[in-house]
Scaffold this active site. Sequence first.
Site, mmCIF file in Angstrom:
data_model
loop_
_atom_site.group_PDB
_atom_site.id
_atom_site.type_symbol
_atom_site.label_atom_id
_atom_site.label_comp_id
_atom_site.label_asym_id
_atom_site.label_seq_id
_atom_site.Cartn_x
_atom_site.Cartn_y
_atom_site.Cartn_z
ATOM 1 N N GLU A 172 1.085 5.081 13.267
ATOM 2 C CA GLU A 172 -0.170 4.513 13.795
ATOM 3 C C GLU A 172 -0.104 2.999 13.980
ATOM 4 O O GLU A 172 -0.583 2.467 14.978
ATOM 5 C CB GLU A 172 -1.336 4.854 12.861
ATOM 6 C CG GLU A 172 -2.657 4.418 13.453
ATOM 7 C CD GLU A 172 -3.737 4.248 12.390
ATOM 8 O OE1 GLU A 172 -4.870 3.995 12.783
ATOM 9 O OE2 GLU A 172 -3.426 4.344 11.192
ATOM 10 N N ASP A 173 0.489 2.313 13.015
ATOM 11 C CA ASP A 173 0.376 0.848 12.992
ATOM 12 C C ASP A 173 1.585 0.099 13.536
ATOM 13 O O ASP A 173 1.578 -1.125 13.587
ATOM 14 C CB ASP A 173 0.123 0.381 11.543
ATOM 15 C CG ASP A 173 -1.230 0.838 11.029
ATOM 16 O OD1 ASP A 173 -2.089 1.149 11.881
ATOM 17 O OD2 ASP A 173 -1.430 0.894 9.807
ATOM 18 N N HIS A 189 0.823 -1.220 0.000
ATOM 19 C CA HIS A 189 0.000 0.000 0.000
ATOM 20 C C HIS A 189 0.857 1.271 0.000
ATOM 21 O O HIS A 189 0.699 2.117 -0.904
ATOM 22 C CB HIS A 189 -0.972 -0.022 1.181
ATOM 23 C CG HIS A 189 -1.668 1.280 1.413
ATOM 24 N ND1 HIS A 189 -2.529 1.842 0.493
ATOM 25 C CD2 HIS A 189 -1.620 2.141 2.468
ATOM 26 C CE1 HIS A 189 -2.992 2.995 0.970
ATOM 27 N NE2 HIS A 189 -2.447 3.201 2.164
ATOM 28 N N ASP A 227 -25.517 14.023 -26.130
ATOM 29 C CA ASP A 227 -25.633 14.766 -27.384
ATOM 30 C C ASP A 227 -24.750 16.008 -27.397
ATOM 31 O O ASP A 227 -24.705 16.731 -28.382
ATOM 32 C CB ASP A 227 -27.100 15.184 -27.620
ATOM 33 C CG ASP A 227 -27.866 14.113 -28.382
ATOM 34 O OD1 ASP A 227 -27.208 13.152 -28.829
ATOM 35 O OD2 ASP A 227 -29.098 14.210 -28.496
#
Length: 703
Positions: free
Chosen positions: A76-77, A48, A259
Amino acid sequence: MYLFEGLKAKVSEYLPDDQVEQVQAAYVLARDAHEGQTRSSGDPYITHPVAVTGILADMHMDYETLMAALLHDVIEDTDYSKEDLALAFNETVAELVEGVSKLDKLKFQSKQEAQAENFRKMLMAMVQDIRVILIKLADRTHNMRTLGALRPDKRRRIALETLEIYTPIAHRLGIHDMKNELEDLGFLAMYPMRHRALHSAVSQARGNRKEVIEKTRLDLANKIGEYGIKGRVVGREKHLYSIYRKMRNKELSFTEVMDIYGFRIIVNSVDNCYRVLGAIHGMYKPIENRFKDYIAIPRSNGYQSLHTSLKGPHGIPVEVQIRTDEMDQMADKGVAAHWLYKKSNDKTTTAQLRANQWMQSLVELQQRASTSVEFIESVKTDLFPDEIYVFSPKGRIVELPIGATAVDFAYAVHSDIGNTCVGARVEHKNFPLSKPLETGQSVEIITSPRAKPNANWLNFVVSARARSNIRHFLKRQQSKDAINMGNRLLRHALGTVKLDDIPQADIDRVLDETKYESYEALLANIGMGNELSAMIARRLVGENDDISDKKGNVAIKGTEGLMVHFSRCCFPIPGDEIVAILSPGRGVVIHQTGCTNIRKLSKEEPQRVLPMEWDDKPQGDFKASVRVELINRQGTLAALTAAIASSDSSIINLQTDDREDYNYSIDIELTTKNRVHLASIMRKIRSLPDLQQISRHSQNKQQ
């Protein structure tokens, strides 16, 4: 390292070797930090951040942005902190990562407030460094590309957030290629069946129109060639979400939308843009009121182009955009074009200038908004700015959202002009403040030094700047009036004790007890009726007899001169442990300490709950409630009422409920003097032969 090879080749095309090495070092740290983590698809998590960095590398972003993109989920992870990243690389990279990282999970009153606060923090991080939002947009783009691994409900939630927040930001920053991709991916996730049907219809229509499009393109190219202008003409494809939105908002059929033929003419100078415009207006008849000059007056995101609509071959509507190469690059890349096309001596781009102006306005909104939700509502208003352009008396162009009024114009010029506005003149004629302005009008604001904003203006202003300024002024004025009123009420409640003679230590003690940040905040709440002046006065001076005339006997210590009510939810009586709630309009409301309503309030608003004590010899009768269960025999109810009467108590209210097996369940409100007296009444009732059970009752127990 195989994942990094493709990315390395891409960044090596425009970055020097020493910077490529630093990007590689960031990859190694991110890969090791995310070791063992996987995405919902089952792929290693490192795929990622590498993909996100690849999107940014296509924009030719600088090496610090690429490093931060590789590391954007590390804080964070994983176990790494901002300080760790600053030590390993530099402070800029660490701050970018912190700005992009998903924010701390704080506790909020509602999910809406939590989302608003997180979004507010992200925008404020973006104001510090615009690269934060570019990384965030790339992160969201890759997440949208890989939504398929998630549950349908989660896909729809993320898609809605993308369409409501991220695509408008991309549009506001002028990054149209990313905005278009996010819109189509969001459309696919939100409405997969509609997306599939529309995609099929567009593919079929494209095949049927190919010859007409090519003929019209050649006619346009030949025409500008006749004028000796070098340029290129390309067919302009509408993307799916744009077609869908136009069909829905304008209630058009698919045929009516398709159109319209779109073309883009790209030339080498601004002068040639206007020459091309004249050439094609001589070729096809222009449609009235469909010409826009965004070169002279760029859009809010820095977009520049000439737009015109023509009656093409066989009467088919043809939309044409005319721009230079630089404008075309800016239209697709927006603020990112600053990195993609910059040279060592390059000036700041129009999109960057506009983005910086917008971000400065975000700072002003943030300072004036009282809550995160209010801030986000203001920003959302600002993110959908179908613009109008009006002029000040000196010829300054002022850009406003569509539907804007003279009050919006006044605040756009300066907040002081808005705050003192009393009227407006448009085209030298008096003009209602609430009437929407139109593009091209000249607006003059009439001011008065004694004037102030009117709360009714909030009913018609549309710009975020005007709305936030009006709210800020009204809140400040309301607070000032409340402080003055609170000061008068407190002085009156203190009686002969002078407020100025009270030691600062006593004021600080009361502020600490009531949880107010400042003395002014306490006075404001007294003035607004949220605090009782007599109660605060008593807290400030203790049991000083000078602050009230203590006549007669009262049930609760410290409530002399106050309205006192006893709660019906728990029926407190002398002998119970009690607390008081300050209730505007009712005075002091007494509850038992164990009342469930009090437990909830103690957590949410502890400053409103005060521990209290009964007077040494409280006089009078107090209400209590008991629940009695009896066998339903003839004369049982009469014996019960006689037992209560013989205990020197009166029945105030009685409710019966027939149970199975001929039992009575009876709730009785009766008078009692204290807990001892109530205990003797209950003993008398227990002596009845038909009694099954008796207990003290409260509304809380019923719930």
